[in-house]
Design a protein around this motif. Structure first.
Motif, short mmCIF file in Angstrom:
data_model
loop_
_atom_site.label_atom_id
_atom_site.label_comp_id
_atom_site.label_asym_id
_atom_site.label_seq_id
_atom_site.Cartn_x
_atom_site.Cartn_y
_atom_site.Cartn_z
N LEU A 13 0.81 -1.21 0.00
CA LEU A 13 0.00 0.00 0.00
C LEU A 13 0.85 1.27 0.00
N ILE A 14 2.02 1.22 0.63
CA ILE A 14 2.84 2.43 0.77
C ILE A 14 4.29 2.16 0.37
N ASP A 15 4.98 3.23 -0.01
CA ASP A 15 6.41 3.17 -0.31
C ASP A 15 7.16 4.05 0.68
N PRO A 16 7.75 3.44 1.73
CA PRO A 16 8.47 4.21 2.73
C PRO A 16 9.98 4.21 2.54
N ARG A 17 10.46 3.76 1.36
CA ARG A 17 11.88 3.49 1.21
C ARG A 17 12.82 4.67 1.47
N PRO A 18 12.55 5.88 0.95
CA PRO A 18 13.48 6.97 1.25
C PRO A 18 13.66 7.21 2.75
N GLY A 19 12.57 7.21 3.47
CA GLY A 19 12.64 7.40 4.91
C GLY A 19 13.30 6.23 5.62
N MET A 20 13.09 5.03 5.11
CA MET A 20 13.71 3.85 5.71
C MET A 20 15.22 3.89 5.57
N VAL A 21 15.71 4.33 4.42
CA VAL A 21 17.15 4.50 4.24
C VAL A 21 17.68 5.47 5.30
N ILE A 76 11.13 10.94 10.75
CA ILE A 76 12.00 10.68 9.59
C ILE A 76 11.26 9.98 8.46
N VAL A 77 10.50 8.95 8.78
CA VAL A 77 9.93 8.10 7.74
C VAL A 77 8.55 8.56 7.28
N VAL A 78 7.67 8.88 8.21
CA VAL A 78 6.28 9.17 7.84
C VAL A 78 6.16 10.31 6.84
N PRO A 79 6.88 11.43 7.01
CA PRO A 79 6.72 12.53 6.05
C PRO A 79 7.23 12.21 4.65
N GLU A 80 8.11 11.22 4.52
CA GLU A 80 8.71 10.90 3.22
C GLU A 80 7.97 9.78 2.49
N THR A 81 6.93 9.24 3.08
CA THR A 81 6.25 8.06 2.54
C THR A 81 5.08 8.45 1.65
N VAL A 82 4.93 7.71 0.56
CA VAL A 82 3.82 7.96 -0.37
C VAL A 82 3.00 6.68 -0.54
N ALA A 83 1.76 6.85 -0.96
CA ALA A 83 0.92 5.70 -1.30
C ALA A 83 1.36 5.15 -2.66
N LEU A 84 1.36 3.83 -2.78
CA LEU A 84 1.72 3.19 -4.03
C LEU A 84 0.55 3.23 -5.01
N PRO A 85 0.82 3.11 -6.31
CA PRO A 85 -0.25 3.11 -7.31
C PRO A 85 -1.32 2.07 -7.00
N GLY A 86 -2.56 2.51 -7.05
CA GLY A 86 -3.68 1.60 -6.83
C GLY A 86 -4.05 1.38 -5.38
N ALA A 87 -3.31 1.94 -4.44
CA ALA A 87 -3.60 1.69 -3.03
C ALA A 87 -4.97 2.21 -2.63
N HIS A 88 -5.21 3.50 -2.86
CA HIS A 88 -6.50 4.08 -2.49
C HIS A 88 -7.64 3.42 -3.27
#
Length: 210
Positions: A13-21, A76-88
């Motif tokens: 549902l979400i892409d948190p990778r930048p924040g996870m790094v 760190i992570v929450v503000p950088e996270t986006v929803a993935l295509p089709g999630a909503h």
């Protein structure tokens, strides 16, 4: 009663990778340990304590590192996270069919909830800190007949719960891996999920015996 559909969170549902790094690198720098944020973010799925052990963190520091990671996470992570295509759209499709949505994730529950609220994800039930076969506990409890995820552990959890395993290749696992593990269908992203759901019966959608 309408269908109950379960979803994994990270890389489904979400892409948190930048924040996870960023958060793993920050934790490593603070702790004086060789924690590799890029590797961590490219292989999301396993519980954090497993990841830290694989990085060589001393056993007697694991609990403290997990706690510190969780405290660093929201800013760190929450503000950088986006929803993935089709999630909503996938969550909406379940509700439009008269069903309920259940997110079952290995992530710490309060931090998972921050993502759900920040991105406005239409989630009815959220269960955190369950991984692989362990996800079956929550899936059975909430009556999920379908579970969508990006990891082999998600397929195992769905099968253990008797739910139809749906794979997406937005995470670390490829189409063949997910199919070989037992996924009934594998999509490039959740963009394909609503149409697939619309073609399925709304009840009795249990996975066949394997």
């Amino acid at each position: 009663m309408g269908i109950v559909v379960g979803f994994d969170l990270d890389m489904t549902l979400i892409d948190p990778r930048p924040g996870m790094v960023a958060v793993m690198n920050a934790l490593g720098e603070e702790a004086g340990l060789p924690l590799d944020g890029e590797h961590f973010a490219a292989n999301l799925g396993p519980p954090l304590d497993h990841v830290l052990r694989d990085f060589g963190a001393p056993e007697d520091r694991i609990n403290g590192l997990v706690d510190r990671f969780r405290r660093l996470y929201p800013e760190i992570v929450v503000p950088e996270t986006v929803a993935l295509p089709g999630a909503h759209e996938s969550l909406a499709a379940v509700h439009e069919a008269g069903g309920r949505t259940v997110v079952v994730t290995g992530k710490y529950g309060p931090n998972a909830e921050l993502h759900v609220k920040a991105l406005g994800l239409a989630v009815d039930v959220l269960v955190g800190e369950l991984w692989s076969d362990g996800k079956a506990v929550a899936l059975r409890e909430h009556g999920a007949s379908v579970y969508a995820g990006d990891h082999l552990g998600d397929v195992r959890g769905a099968l253990a719960a008797g739910a139809v395993p749906v794979g997406v290749t937005t995470g670390p696992c490829g189409r063949k891996e997910l199919l070989d593990a037992g996924a009934e269908v594998v999509f490039a992203s959740l963009d394909e999920f609503p149409a697939w759901l619309s073609r399925r019966p709304l009840s009795g959608a249990r996975a066949p015996a394997r």
